[in-house]
Design an enzyme around this catalytic site. Structure first.
Site, PDB file in Angstrom:
ATOM      1  N   SER A 107      15.364 -41.753  18.711  1.00  0.00           N
ATOM      2  CA  SER A 107      15.720 -43.122  18.310  1.00  0.00           C
ATOM      3  C   SER A 107      15.119 -44.118  19.286  1.00  0.00           C
ATOM      4  CB  SER A 107      17.245 -43.256  18.313  1.00  0.00           C
ATOM      5  OG  SER A 107      17.631 -44.612  18.259  1.00  0.00           O
ATOM      6  N   TYR A 128      24.472 -42.510  23.061  1.00  0.00           N
ATOM      7  CA  TYR A 128      23.604 -42.022  21.991  1.00  0.00           C
ATOM      8  C   TYR A 128      22.152 -41.954  22.470  1.00  0.00           C
ATOM      9  CZ  TYR A 128      21.389 -41.994  17.322  1.00  0.00           C
ATOM     10  OH  TYR A 128      20.640 -41.693  16.217  1.00  0.00           O
ATOM     11  N   LYS A 146      19.849 -38.577  23.051  1.00  0.00           N
ATOM     12  CA  LYS A 146      18.549 -38.402  22.393  1.00  0.00           C
ATOM     13  C   LYS A 146      17.448 -38.180  23.432  1.00  0.00           C
ATOM     14  CE  LYS A 146      19.700 -38.830  17.999  1.00  0.00           C
ATOM     15  NZ  LYS A 146      19.536 -37.686  17.080  1.00  0.00           N
TER      16      LYS A 146
END
Lengths: 333, 333
Positions: free
Chosen positions: B122, B146, B150
């Protein structure tokens, strides 16, 4: 002030333990206890309250048991070294990544608790292509499993520091030189060996060319980094808790010149040049020098030349004497 | 050609499954089977051999069971989304990090097996301070759990690709716009909502100023990225398997102008400006635009302006018609 040291039975762990006992205080408070952990049982210094435990950090129960004393400072040294992490991928990830995660989970499981965590990362987070001098803004791109595992832990510790689970400082340690002890099979071993062995009158092999450049700090500086990282305010670090550290930028040729200045030509004559292209290829991808502005501004310091690094070894490991000179003088009598 | 899709029940997973069934082949071979996995059971398309499984990827046994068919290509979409990973730290790491590790361990446990792994990373791996246009050499510094998870997976997949365990391509997906479905609580939700709702004659809230800039690609482009990543030669990627991707660099104002060009002023009139400083602060730290030279050289492509992104939504979600215009025309009759 209770301190947990993982990997306490290792060379740096033992020196750190001794240094903490000698100074008696940390972060403005008397050291009242220590928890020393390693895969082999460490030795708890006499007169220190606490425990010395043989644990496998990758076992979450073991990590939880270590945190029961709620140490104020955790110095997390435990790791599978570079060569083994490369050869045994599963073991490297189990200890170097999952061991750190288990420690973090055990911290998060405690209520109202936010310890300072000093994490030993490594310049192995960097890999070629690299600029000759690595500034603080150069992105880490590891070329080994060890470097990848250390970088993953840095990212984790940045995130958990941001969230207030812990208060981390990740130190990208330079190559430690002169590492005491016997020669070993590590690709970096010769950087210490070509100084350490000649100083005691033994022969050493040099497998690379004299213009090979690398980044060094003494074991004494490494201990100093760890203690300083436990004490600094982390406010100015912001969200990036990983620091490149000061050290000595030296070629192999500069190492040999320093050896000659400190211990004379008899010491230098003990170095045998035996080219090893495999070692040359490995160390050719390693960082050569750093410009560690953030760490310098935070007050981290190391030796400034190779003569000092040799002098530290003579003081800390050889009782202040240079055996090779005694040997040479003995030989001339 | 057997394909495993994790997170197959999600919006992108369903579109990818449909696109693969429609094309019938991948990497020059007919698609002979699919394994679709998610926490809720996905739907296996009719006429496709394979299995649809409800699994918890963070359970190593579940991951091993998924790999028993030795899929040639694994598209790993499964993730806890940004907001939930931030709110529930343990769950985010369990699924987004440990789920990926479990998948990798299950791959490593198979003999003579090196699948292509397409991993959805992302642009959340990047965080402020950032240049206005992010080149391929800008270091990722996540500001969310997050993004950290990632990035840790990217580092892992680079290492395991280097070691030949798998052959990964990590795609740093732009913000998907127009995301079909209902408005949701995600901080990024308004980027889609201010287009999606007016197109069907419903009101939408705009919580930030019109000069807020961000990086978008359509769901159709996202599916295209995944299929292209499954097909490319990874030789030119070297050791860095993570790619910034092409997309559309647009301000909120440019989104609204495109909406007016495509659907008229009646659609724009349905947007209510309701400042939300909390949302503004979150999206203010996000990337604004990329210069994704590596991905462009590898043949990745996306829309080039917001008009195209709206048109894709009209074609793929609204049957080629713009309901708001029908409503407006109906109203004028």
């Amino acid at each position: 002030m209770h301190i947990l040291i993982t990997g306490a039975a290792g060379m740096i762990g033992q020196k750190l333990t001794a240094a903490l006992v000698a100074r008696g205080h940390l972060r403005g408070a008397s050291i009242t206890g220590m928890t020393l952990a390693d895969v082999v049982p460490p030795t708890l210094p006499s007169g220190i309250a606490g425990q010395a435990l043989a644990v496998d950090l990758s076992n979450p129960d073991a990590a939880r048991s270590l945190l029961e004393t709620r140490p104020d400072v955790i110095v997390h040294l435990a790791a599978i070294v570079s060569g083994e992490a490369e050869a045994d991928t599963a073991k490297g990830y189990a200890v170097n990544l999952q061991g750190t995660i288990a420690l973090c989970d055990a911290i998060a499981a405690q209520q109202d608790y936010r310890p300072r965590m000093v994490f030993t990362s490594s310049i192995a987070v960097f890999g070629a292509p690299l600029p000759p001098v690595i500034g603080d803004d150069v992105p880490p791109k590891p070329l080994t499993s060890y470097g990848a595992q250390k970088l993953m832990c840095e990212v984790l510790l940045n995130d958990l520091s941001r969230k207030g689970v812990l208060d981390a400082v990740s130190l990208r340690l330079p190559t430690i030189c002169i590492r005491p002890g016997k020669p070993n099979a590590a690709a970096s071993g010769f950087y210490s060996s070509i100084l350490r062995e000649p100083l005691i009158g033994e022969r050493a092999k040099l497998p690379v060319s004299e213009d090979t450049r690398h980044w060094f700090a003494s074991p004494r500086s490494a201990v100093g980094f760890l203690i300083h990282a436990a004490e600094i305010s982390t406010e100015s670090l912001g969200l990036d808790r990983a620091l490149n550290l000061p050290g000595v930028d030296a070629t192999v040729g500069a190492e040999i010149e320093a050896l000659e200045r400190v211990a004379g030509p008899d010491a230098v004559a003990l170095i045998d040049k035996v080219d090893d292209p495999t070692v040359g290829a490995i160390v050719g991808g390693w960082p050569q020098a750093f410009d560690p502005q953030r760490a310098l501004a935070l007050g981290f310091s190391a030796e400034t030349d190779m003569d000092q690094i040799i002098q530290v070894h003579i003081e800390d490991e050889l009782g202040g004497q240079i055996p090779v000179q005694d040997l040479a003088e003995g030989g001339r009598q």
